[in-house]
Write a protein that holds these residues in place. Structure first.
Motif, short mmCIF file in Angstrom:
data_model
loop_
_atom_site.label_atom_id
_atom_site.label_comp_id
_atom_site.label_asym_id
_atom_site.label_seq_id
_atom_site.Cartn_x
_atom_site.Cartn_y
_atom_site.Cartn_z
N LEU A 24 0.75 -1.27 0.00
CA LEU A 24 -0.09 -0.06 0.11
C LEU A 24 0.79 1.28 0.14
CD1 LEU A 24 -2.79 -1.07 2.59
CD2 LEU A 24 -3.15 -0.51 0.21
N ASN A 25 2.00 1.19 0.45
CA ASN A 25 2.84 2.44 0.69
C ASN A 25 4.02 2.55 -0.34
OD1 ASN A 25 4.67 0.42 1.47
ND2 ASN A 25 5.41 1.58 3.04
N SER A 26 3.95 1.99 -1.53
CA SER A 26 4.40 2.05 -2.81
C SER A 26 3.75 2.59 -4.06
CB SER A 26 5.21 0.95 -2.88
OG SER A 26 4.37 -0.21 -3.58
N GLY A 27 4.45 3.25 -4.81
CA GLY A 27 3.85 3.72 -6.27
C GLY A 27 4.55 4.08 -7.15
N ARG A 28 4.12 4.26 -8.36
CA ARG A 28 4.90 4.75 -9.51
C ARG A 28 4.39 5.73 -10.09
NH1 ARG A 28 2.90 1.32 -13.25
NH2 ARG A 28 1.39 0.57 -11.69
N ILE A 29 5.25 6.75 -10.65
CA ILE A 29 4.95 7.79 -11.13
C ILE A 29 5.63 7.59 -12.82
CG2 ILE A 29 5.60 10.34 -11.88
CD1 ILE A 29 5.98 10.44 -8.70
N GLN A 30 4.55 7.73 -13.73
CA GLN A 30 5.09 7.62 -15.24
C GLN A 30 5.32 9.21 -15.59
OE1 GLN A 30 3.26 4.95 -17.71
NE2 GLN A 30 3.76 6.28 -19.64
N ILE A 31 6.70 9.40 -16.19
CA ILE A 31 6.83 10.92 -16.78
C ILE A 31 6.98 10.70 -18.30
CG2 ILE A 31 8.31 12.93 -16.55
CD1 ILE A 31 9.29 11.91 -13.82
N ASN A 32 6.03 11.43 -18.68
CA ASN A 32 5.95 11.42 -20.28
C ASN A 32 6.71 12.77 -20.53
OD1 ASN A 32 4.18 9.21 -20.56
ND2 ASN A 32 2.71 10.66 -19.60
N LEU A 33 7.77 12.65 -21.54
CA LEU A 33 8.46 13.83 -21.87
C LEU A 33 8.24 14.41 -23.23
CD1 LEU A 33 12.17 12.27 -21.01
CD2 LEU A 33 10.65 13.66 -19.54
N LYS A 34 8.39 15.49 -23.71
CA LYS A 34 8.11 16.01 -24.62
C LYS A 34 9.05 15.41 -25.91
CE LYS A 34 6.72 20.62 -22.82
NZ LYS A 34 7.32 22.06 -22.64
N PRO A 35 8.85 15.61 -27.10
CA PRO A 35 9.57 14.87 -28.17
C PRO A 35 11.16 15.35 -27.88
CG PRO A 35 7.54 15.63 -29.23
CD PRO A 35 7.65 15.92 -27.66
N LEU A 36 11.92 14.60 -28.51
CA LEU A 36 13.46 15.00 -28.07
C LEU A 36 13.60 16.28 -28.95
CD1 LEU A 36 16.18 14.16 -26.97
CD2 LEU A 36 16.38 12.85 -29.14
N ASP A 37 13.05 16.31 -30.25
CA ASP A 37 13.37 17.66 -31.08
C ASP A 37 13.04 19.04 -30.18
OD1 ASP A 37 10.61 17.17 -31.50
OD2 ASP A 37 10.86 18.05 -33.39
N GLN A 38 11.89 18.78 -29.21
CA GLN A 38 11.43 19.90 -28.38
C GLN A 38 12.16 20.19 -27.06
OE1 GLN A 38 7.45 19.73 -27.74
NE2 GLN A 38 6.88 19.29 -29.90
N ARG A 39 12.63 19.13 -26.31
CA ARG A 39 13.45 19.13 -25.34
C ARG A 39 14.93 19.17 -25.27
NH1 ARG A 39 14.31 13.29 -24.19
NH2 ARG A 39 12.66 12.43 -25.18
N LYS A 40 15.53 18.63 -26.36
CA LYS A 40 16.96 18.83 -26.71
C LYS A 40 17.88 18.09 -25.75
CE LYS A 40 16.15 21.86 -30.14
NZ LYS A 40 15.40 21.05 -31.47
N ILE A 41 17.49 17.32 -24.82
CA ILE A 41 18.25 16.57 -23.77
C ILE A 41 17.82 15.18 -23.79
CG2 ILE A 41 18.88 18.59 -22.53
CD1 ILE A 41 17.27 17.92 -20.22
#
Length: 111
Positions: A24-41
């Motif tokens: 019960l005390n665990s979780g996950r976060i899925q982080i969706n990044l912008k396309p590579l050509d927009q974020r550049k890193i």
């Protein structure tokens, strides 16, 4: 904090028991990044940028890893890499595991 990062598009969070979380005390976060050509890193660079800020959040321990294109093992882990020791002889395994762990703990590359 995560959504304020300029490379982050959105996120989803899952807390409690489900098909992957076993407590019960665990979780996950899925982080969706912008396309590579927009974020550049790279995703790894975004993780390195977020880690110092997120380390200061009280009450959580966060382990971030980029999604891999190829997964060999089906276990969910809090780390990007995982090493397993197996032996058909439990006594032999019991002998070697503490020695192996002591050696790993002595290496500064591992935390």
């Amino acid at each position: 904090m995560i959504l304020k990062d300029p490379a982050v598009e959105s996120l989803s969070s899952f807390i409690g028991v489900d098909g992957i979380n076993t407590t019960l005390n665990s979780g996950r976060i899925q982080i969706n990044l912008k396309p590579l050509d927009q974020r550049k890193i790279s995703a790894s660079d975004v993780i390195r940028r977020l880690q110092p800020e997120l380390a200061n959040v009280d009450g959580i321990s966060l382990f971030m890893q980029p999604v891999q294109d190829l997964t060999v093992e089906d276990r969910v882990s809090r780390t990007q890499f995982q090493y397993s020791l197996e032996d058909v002889d439990a006594k032999e395994l019991g002998y070697w595991v503490p020695r192996f762990m002591d050696k790993l703990k002595a290496l500064p590359e591992f935390a």
